[in-house]
Design a protein around this motif. Structure first.
Motif, mmCIF file in Angstrom:
data_model
loop_
_atom_site.group_PDB
_atom_site.id
_atom_site.type_symbol
_atom_site.label_atom_id
_atom_site.label_comp_id
_atom_site.label_asym_id
_atom_site.label_seq_id
_atom_site.Cartn_x
_atom_site.Cartn_y
_atom_site.Cartn_z
ATOM 1 N N VAL A 124 0.715 -1.019 -0.059
ATOM 2 C CA VAL A 124 0.300 0.129 -0.039
ATOM 3 C C VAL A 124 0.935 0.969 0.184
ATOM 4 C CG1 VAL A 124 -1.908 1.634 1.076
ATOM 5 C CG2 VAL A 124 -1.801 -1.403 1.514
ATOM 6 N N THR A 125 0.366 2.222 -0.908
ATOM 7 C CA THR A 125 1.112 3.802 -1.102
ATOM 8 C C THR A 125 1.097 5.294 -0.468
ATOM 9 O OG1 THR A 125 0.048 4.159 -2.357
ATOM 10 C CG2 THR A 125 2.339 2.905 -3.181
ATOM 11 N N GLU A 128 -2.127 5.848 -2.532
ATOM 12 C CA GLU A 128 -3.878 4.607 -2.270
ATOM 13 C C GLU A 128 -4.386 4.085 -0.318
ATOM 14 O OE1 GLU A 128 -2.096 0.950 -2.810
ATOM 15 O OE2 GLU A 128 -1.367 1.275 -5.166
ATOM 16 N N ASN A 129 -3.636 4.659 0.343
ATOM 17 C CA ASN A 129 -3.915 4.861 1.950
ATOM 18 C C ASN A 129 -4.935 5.705 1.598
ATOM 19 O OD1 ASN A 129 -2.654 7.302 2.024
ATOM 20 N ND2 ASN A 129 -3.159 7.104 4.492
ATOM 21 N N ASN A 131 -7.846 6.719 -0.096
ATOM 22 C CA ASN A 131 -8.766 5.819 -1.267
ATOM 23 C C ASN A 131 -9.027 4.321 -0.277
ATOM 24 O OD1 ASN A 131 -8.644 7.799 -2.961
ATOM 25 N ND2 ASN A 131 -7.160 6.574 -4.014
#
Length: 144
Positions: A124-125, A128-129, A131
């Motif tokens: 997880v980047t 992305e967290n 979203n």
């Protein structure tokens, strides 16, 4: 031009433990941006890195945010996890890689077991967290 801009700019200072909202400008594929909430949170300021950068803990993630993307939370009721001053303890936060907490690496928390993981260990980047509404770690997601 910079001097003229700086005269009218406003720098808001946040202290550790202050509840804040984070501006969410990400566009999620399949969701209408117009009907999405513009602010994520509330979150809690964990640490001030520079005069403009803050480390903010949301419910399931810790991220670094510029002060222009923050606004103070003035809600009457703030969640319990967002109140108080719980220090980030290097001894208790472990990942799948069994390494301790490092404040330079992005970490994300599981909503099911409340364990914390390095973002790069679970894929997880930090972008992305924002979203992800609810994150489940690999052990919890394999259980069902």
């Amino acid at each position: 031009m910079k001097r003229d801009y700086d005269i009218h700019s406003y720098r808001r200072q946040y202290g550790e433990g202050d509840p804040v909202y984070i501006l969410d400008t990400a566009k999620v594929k399949g969701k209408c941006k117009k009907l999405s909430r513009p602010w994520k949170g509330p979150g809690k300021v964990v640490k001030q890195l520079t005069p403009d950068l803050y480390r903010v803990k949301l419910r399931n993630s810790i991220s670094t945010v510029h002060q222009d993307r923050l606004k103070p939370c003035r809600d009457r009721e703030v969640p319990d996890w967002c109140q108080g001053s719980d220090e980030v303890d290097a001894e208790t936060l472990y990942c799948l890689c069994h390494q301790s907490y490092d404040e330079t690496r992005f970490m994300i928390g599981c909503d099911k077991c409340d364990d914390w993981f390095h973002g790069d260990c679970v894929g997880v980047t930090p972008g992305e967290n924002l979203n992800i509404d609810k994150y489940y770690c690999p052990p919890c997601s394999s259980k069902g």
